[in-house]
Design an enzyme around this catalytic site. Structure first.
Site, PDB file in Angstrom:
ATOM      1  N   HIS A   1       5.397  58.366  74.550  1.00  0.00           N
ATOM      2  CA  HIS A   1       5.786  57.007  74.922  1.00  0.00           C
ATOM      3  C   HIS A   1       6.477  56.899  76.286  1.00  0.00           C
ATOM      4  O   HIS A   1       6.260  55.904  76.988  1.00  0.00           O
ATOM      5  CB  HIS A   1       6.622  56.337  73.809  1.00  0.00           C
TER       6      HIS A   1
ATOM      7  N   ASP B   1      11.942  51.930  76.097  1.00  0.00           N
ATOM      8  CA  ASP B   1      11.049  52.278  74.984  1.00  0.00           C
ATOM      9  C   ASP B   1       9.769  51.445  74.967  1.00  0.00           C
ATOM     10  O   ASP B   1       9.079  51.393  73.944  1.00  0.00           O
ATOM     11  CB  ASP B   1      11.775  52.102  73.644  1.00  0.00           C
TER      12      ASP B   1
ATOM     13  N   LYS C   1       6.544  52.558  73.365  1.00  0.00           N
ATOM     14  CA  LYS C   1       6.375  52.624  71.903  1.00  0.00           C
ATOM     15  C   LYS C   1       5.428  51.551  71.386  1.00  0.00           C
ATOM     16  O   LYS C   1       5.015  51.598  70.229  1.00  0.00           O
ATOM     17  CB  LYS C   1       7.737  52.508  71.203  1.00  0.00           C
TER      18      LYS C   1
ATOM     19  N   HIS D   1      14.206  60.897  78.043  1.00  0.00           N
ATOM     20  CA  HIS D   1      14.251  61.943  77.013  1.00  0.00           C
ATOM     21  C   HIS D   1      14.327  63.350  77.616  1.00  0.00           C
ATOM     22  O   HIS D   1      14.159  64.337  76.890  1.00  0.00           O
ATOM     23  CB  HIS D   1      13.044  61.841  76.070  1.00  0.00           C
TER      24      HIS D   1
END
Length: 319
Positions: free
Chosen positions: A214, A186, A189, A239
């Site tokens: 992201h 992540d 982000k 994702h």
């Protein structure tokens, strides 16, 4: 010190930029009236971001940014021009690998956001380039500070993902890559505003688009920092969905690298089993049920079969 260099031959433009950044004490702004002067400044200073005008006498902006790219490849380059011409934008991207293209007259807020994103990108590349796993974990924890509901998330995802990697026969080296990719999955982000990450309801279309960028943002930075292909794959593809309905590339089934399929399972399980801004954590039994229900669409069925018993063991052993 975070340093931005603005290069423009017009004094009123440089004055306007200086006024715009007068209140910012978290960075240093330098100014040059020509490409040559800009290069001379960069010989003496560590410049994180350079914003250059396109049409300048002598050395044009694209030539200047191309020289910056060749000599200081990690400096983030932004092109600014009064001529919103597609061919100029393409040249800026192809020849100097410009990060963004800004047209005059600019919007102050938008320009500040672009420069701030560029500064974050520079800092992130330097951090990842350190090749120090304590730095990777520290970076993951920095991302989590933007969203208090994800405290410990990256470490837990790494634990679940490594356990699954072991179960499917990954080598020690592959398990290291899974761990680092999980910590950093992540990292993109950092470029998403906190108000968006912490919004308690359904996001609007623009904010959702910001969140969905992201993986791409983080993977670009990881590539620039010369991280391994496996780590980049985890950041970019965690994702994606097994049925092809994920983002950012819409990969399907085995098109998704196995390391990303593994981390995707660990990521969703921890999201279900943790408190979020919009709901409380599910019980272990309900989290496992939801994972089973999602298998047909989201996850590799073979990996899920292996993961769910492990998830129960891992969750119980850390309660």
């Amino acid at each position: 010190m975070r340093t931005v260099l603005f290069v423009d031959d017009e004094q009123p433009i440089r004055n306007a930029l200086e006024r715009m950044y007068l209140e910012r004490d978290d960075l240093r702004c330098l100014f040059a009236a020509s490409g040559q002067e800009g290069l001379e400044i960069m010989e003496k200073e560590e410049v994180w971001v350079v914003v250059s005008d396109y049409l300048m006498p002598g050395m044009r902006g694209i030539e200047f940014l191309s020289k910056v790219k060749a000599r200081w490849p990690h400096t983030i380059r932004i092109m600014m021009t009064a001529y919103a011409d597609l061919s100029i934008a393409i040249d800026a991207i192809n020849k100097s690998e410009a990060f963004r293209f800004v047209t005059k007259p600019w919007n102050n807020q938008e320009l500040m956001e672009i420069v701030d994103e560029a500064l974050m990108r520079y800092q992130l590349v330097q951090t990842l380039g350190a090749e120090d796993e304590t730095v990777y974990l520290s970076l993951a924890q920095t991302v989590e500070l933007k969203d208090p509901y994800t405290k410990g998330h990256c470490d837990r995802v790494a634990r679940y993902a490594v356990a699954l990697g072991k179960a499917v026969g990954f080598t020690e080296q592959q398990l290291e890559e899974i761990k680092h990719g999980s910590w950093l999955h992540d990292c993109g982000k950092i470029g998403v505003p906190e108000r968006v990450l912490n919004f308690p309801g359904r996001l609007n279309e623009d904010d959702m688009e910001s969140v969905m960028q992201h993986p791409r943002w983080g993977s670009e930075v990881a590539r620039q920092a010369h991280m391994s292909e496996q780590v980049v794959n985890v950041i970019l593809y965690h994702h994606e969905r097994f049925d092809g309905a994920g983002y950012p590339s819409g990969l399907k089934g085995d098109e998704i690298p196995i390391e990303a399929r593994i981390v995707a399972i660990a990521d969703v399980f921890d999201a279900l089993y943790s408190d979020r801004p919009y709901r409380k954590a599910y019980s272990l039994e309900r989290a496992i049920e939801i994972m089973q229900e999602m298998t047909a669409t989201h996850f590799d069925p073979e990996l899920i079969k292996t993961f769910l018993p492990l998830a129960e063991q891992e969750a119980c052993s850390h309660e």
